[in-house]
Structures are given as C-alpha cells and as structure tokens.
Enzyme design. Sequence first.
Site, PDB file in Angstrom:
ATOM      1  N   ASP A 112      61.579  71.051  43.889  1.00  0.00           N
ATOM      2  CA  ASP A 112      61.792  70.147  42.754  1.00  0.00           C
ATOM      3  C   ASP A 112      60.735  69.049  42.776  1.00  0.00           C
ATOM      4  O   ASP A 112      59.851  69.050  43.640  1.00  0.00           O
ATOM      5  CB  ASP A 112      63.212  69.588  42.831  1.00  0.00           C
ATOM      6  CG  ASP A 112      63.841  69.383  41.463  1.00  0.00           C
ATOM      7  OD1 ASP A 112      63.104  69.169  40.484  1.00  0.00           O
ATOM      8  OD2 ASP A 112      65.082  69.442  41.359  1.00  0.00           O
ATOM      9  N   SER A 119      58.837  73.422  40.250  1.00  0.00           N
ATOM     10  CA  SER A 119      59.287  72.654  39.088  1.00  0.00           C
ATOM     11  C   SER A 119      58.171  71.801  38.503  1.00  0.00           C
ATOM     12  O   SER A 119      58.408  71.026  37.571  1.00  0.00           O
ATOM     13  CB  SER A 119      60.474  71.759  39.485  1.00  0.00           C
ATOM     14  OG  SER A 119      61.579  72.529  39.872  1.00  0.00           O
ATOM     15  N   ASP A 163      70.916  75.017  46.389  1.00  0.00           N
ATOM     16  CA  ASP A 163      70.195  73.993  45.628  1.00  0.00           C
ATOM     17  C   ASP A 163      70.349  72.651  46.336  1.00  0.00           C
ATOM     18  O   ASP A 163      70.530  72.616  47.574  1.00  0.00           O
ATOM     19  CB  ASP A 163      70.683  73.962  44.177  1.00  0.00           C
ATOM     20  CG  ASP A 163      69.594  73.508  43.209  1.00  0.00           C
ATOM     21  OD1 ASP A 163      69.443  72.292  43.000  1.00  0.00           O
ATOM     22  OD2 ASP A 163      68.882  74.379  42.663  1.00  0.00           O
ATOM     23  N   ASP A 164      70.285  71.568  45.628  1.00  0.00           N
ATOM     24  CA  ASP A 164      70.296  70.225  46.208  1.00  0.00           C
ATOM     25  C   ASP A 164      71.600  69.966  46.983  1.00  0.00           C
ATOM     26  O   ASP A 164      72.598  70.663  46.815  1.00  0.00           O
ATOM     27  CB  ASP A 164      70.131  69.196  45.091  1.00  0.00           C
ATOM     28  CG  ASP A 164      69.538  67.878  45.577  1.00  0.00           C
ATOM     29  OD1 ASP A 164      69.467  67.653  46.803  1.00  0.00           O
ATOM     30  OD2 ASP A 164      69.143  67.063  44.720  1.00  0.00           O
ATOM     31  N   ARG A 182      59.691  76.334  36.648  1.00  0.00           N
ATOM     32  CA  ARG A 182      60.500  75.735  35.592  1.00  0.00           C
ATOM     33  C   ARG A 182      59.572  75.002  34.637  1.00  0.00           C
ATOM     34  O   ARG A 182      58.793  74.160  35.045  1.00  0.00           O
ATOM     35  CB  ARG A 182      61.521  74.776  36.202  1.00  0.00           C
ATOM     36  CG  ARG A 182      62.672  75.470  36.934  1.00  0.00           C
ATOM     37  CD  ARG A 182      63.662  76.074  35.962  1.00  0.00           C
ATOM     38  NE  ARG A 182      64.043  75.081  34.972  1.00  0.00           N
ATOM     39  CZ  ARG A 182      64.887  74.074  35.209  1.00  0.00           C
ATOM     40  NH1 ARG A 182      65.461  73.948  36.388  1.00  0.00           N
ATOM     41  NH2 ARG A 182      65.171  73.205  34.268  1.00  0.00           N
ATOM     42  N   ASP A 192      66.774  71.051  32.518  1.00  0.00           N
ATOM     43  CA  ASP A 192      67.882  71.815  33.083  1.00  0.00           C
ATOM     44  C   ASP A 192      68.811  72.350  31.995  1.00  0.00           C
ATOM     45  O   ASP A 192      69.116  71.651  31.015  1.00  0.00           O
ATOM     46  CB  ASP A 192      68.725  70.935  34.012  1.00  0.00           C
ATOM     47  CG  ASP A 192      68.003  70.607  35.302  1.00  0.00           C
ATOM     48  OD1 ASP A 192      66.891  71.106  35.519  1.00  0.00           O
ATOM     49  OD2 ASP A 192      68.570  69.834  36.100  1.00  0.00           O
ATOM     50  N   LYS A 247      62.773  76.758  46.304  1.00  0.00           N
ATOM     51  CA  LYS A 247      62.669  76.054  45.029  1.00  0.00           C
ATOM     52  C   LYS A 247      62.277  74.618  45.339  1.00  0.00           C
ATOM     53  O   LYS A 247      63.014  73.902  46.030  1.00  0.00           O
ATOM     54  CB  LYS A 247      64.004  76.083  44.280  1.00  0.00           C
ATOM     55  CG  LYS A 247      64.018  75.223  43.016  1.00  0.00           C
ATOM     56  CD  LYS A 247      65.408  75.193  42.384  1.00  0.00           C
ATOM     57  CE  LYS A 247      65.464  74.200  41.226  1.00  0.00           C
ATOM     58  NZ  LYS A 247      66.828  74.136  40.620  1.00  0.00           N
TER      59      LYS A 247
END
Length: 432
Positions: A158, A190, A79-80, A215, A219, A156
């Site tokens: 965002d 997202s 992830d980030d 998404r 979160d 993914k």
Amino acid sequence: MKLAAFVSGLALVACALDLENGLMKAPPMGWLAWERFRCNTDCKTDPDNCISEKLFVDMIDRLADDGWKELGYVYVNIDDCWMAKKRDTSGKLIPDPERFPSGIKALADYAHSRGLKLGIYGDMGNYTCCGYPGTTLDRVEQDALTFAEWGVDMLKLDGCYSSEDEQAQGYPKMAMALNATGRPIAYSCSWPAYQGGLPPKVNYTLLANICNLWRNYGDIQDSWRSVLDIVDWFSANQDVLQPVAGPGHWNDPDMLIIGNFGLSDEQSRSQMALWTVLAAPLFMSTDLRTLSRSSREILQNRLMIKINQDPLGLQGRRVLRVQKSKSHIEVFLRPLSHSASALVFLSRRTDMPYRYTTSLSKLNFSASAVYEAQDVYSGGIISGLKAGENFTVIVNPSGVVMWYLYPTMYLDQPLDFVRQHPRGRGFHPFTL
C-alpha cells in the site's frame, strides 16, 4: 517531485526491468480479507471475524475443501492490521502475538500443505493505512527477506503515509528486493492509485516491468454504486488502461464483493461478468463459511473462470455506451484466444427487464463468419448467428447477459472446405 528522487526512482526502475519473476501469467484468483473483515481486531468479543490466525485458517480450509482451489482460487491474502504495533528489537516486522500466536510462517506452511498460497500486506510509508508499522526506504530489503523467510507468496504494498518521492524510490526498490530473495513472490502495487491512476504521473510502461498487478483507483465499497463507479472510471480511461494489461501485469479494479450485503443476485452476476471482461484479478472478499448457494454458483462458474483466465490476456473494453436513449444498455467486448470473444450486455436501468436488439455487425464483428454464442450463466446455445442479422437479449435491471462467442464457419472459404469443416476448429459448447 524532487529531481534527485525522480532520477533515483527511474534508475531503480531500469534495474528492475530485467527482474522478470514469471508469475501471474493469468489474472490471479483467491481470497482477500479487507473489504469484508476490514481492521476488526476485537478477538475477545468477535473471535470468528477478527483479523487473526483463526480467520485465515478457516478461509484456507474453505478454499481447499469447497471446490475453490480446483477452479484456480489459490491465494489467501492477509491485508492490514496483522502486525504488532512495533517492530521487534532487531527491527523486523512481527505479527500480533495474541491474534497470530503461531506466526506467519506457520500459517504459510499450512496454506502450502493444503495446496494454496499465502499473501501478505505491507505499506510503502511510515505507517500502514491503519497505523501499523510501515516499510520505510531503509527497511525495504529487510522486510522483503522477512516475507521470503516466512514463505509468503504474494505482497500487496500500500502507499499510505508516504510522499511521491518515497513512492518513486520505494516501489521499484521493493521489486528488486523481492527478486533478490530468490523466492517467487508476486507483487501487487498500490502506487498508481496514489498518483491518480493516469499519465503523466503514472508511467504504465515502466510499472508493467515492476509489478504483477496494481491498484489504479479507489477502494471498492459494499454497494452497486461503488461497482459502477469503478467500471465507469475504467471505461472512461480504457484507451490508457487496456493496452498495458497482459500476462504478468494486470490492472486491478479491486475485490469481488459478491456474497456480502450490498449487491443483489443480478448485481453480483454483473460484477463477476464485468471483472471477467476487464481481465481483472478475481479476489473474493466475503465470508466463505456462510456463503449462499447463489453467490457460490456465480463465483464458481467454470465458463466465466475460463474466460477470465484466457491465455491471450487481453483486457476488454466498453464498445457501446448508451446514455440518452431509452435502452440504457451498455456493451462490453473482450477478445479471446482462437478468435473467440466475450460479450457483456449490461443494463443501467432500474425499472424492468429490457429487450435489447442489435446485431454483431453493429458491434464490428466480421460478416465473413457464422457464429455460435453460449450464455455464460444459463448455458444456453444460440447457433447460426450471422453478423448482419438482428438478435435480441433480455437484460434485467442492473443485470447482465454474457455470451461466450466463437466462429463456427467462415463464409469466404471454398465450399469444399466448409463441407469438411462445418464448425470452427476447437470450439464446442462448454459444460457448466
């Protein structure tokens, strides 16, 4: 949204409609770093838990060695906070050189050598949510090629630090760019979450032709309240959300937090059951190195996974919400292939176990069949269930009873047929 950007976004969407990547025909399963490990980059004082090459190698090894891979948990997703703070001199994204000294390609190669897949994170905007380099519109093709060159299997994307205009252009543009690389890269968007998750701002018909999953909502946090908040939002909007999910395109209520700090065992069983009945992606976000036996048993429940991965791909619905009665039991139903169903009885109580009595006919099951139910967690079998006859389940506070239900006999068939086919074709109790 400016008209020009809106029209440009729709044009890109139209181009993307034919770019079927053939991925994620069942909800994807794996592990994702964010909820458990967040943006911990302090590898000097916390080397085992920082976002680093070591953490992902550890999780790859656990998935490969501890029985997860064989059950379908095959994605290991970064992830980030994996990036360096600046792109290189050619404008390419690069991993932090101290925390990922071997690079992302080496990590992807290692995942592949162990029979797994590697996912990575980007952001359609000027910066990621934690302030690392984002993917602006002029960098979309370059970043897609970089991920493909590294051997990444999922992205993914965002949406922090971007406008509605940029998102309307950028998300479809990335779908096209990923497909143009020639590498099959699953795509998690997202976009809906940044537009409130609902029409008219979100066009799910178009989105289903752009992304493999998306998404819709905020979160998840490490608490039962957060789980219920997500379930309530999905249930309140199920008339919009349920029809758009299916093979290759899934609603994503966010990660499984089972094995962390905020859920009891009962609540952990509930999240697993609810995510399964929602046909949700199953991305664990926990420390697999220290996972308790009870959490492992929940996450590795083979019948649960079979239901989640059902090839029909229908998302379930909340069919009964009891708000003001004394029971506080809610019922969720997911249709499965071959006339089977998953039933979840969820307790919203906080006091004591409750004996909940109902019948299949009250839940709109056909009276022309006799059913058998297998308890997904205990494995127990209830045979000879007729739709009009009452049954009772005992549901613990914030817990669930979950059934795998299937017909064993059709009463409207001729007597000779019933004698020759005493059980529903293809059904038998599942060995847990």
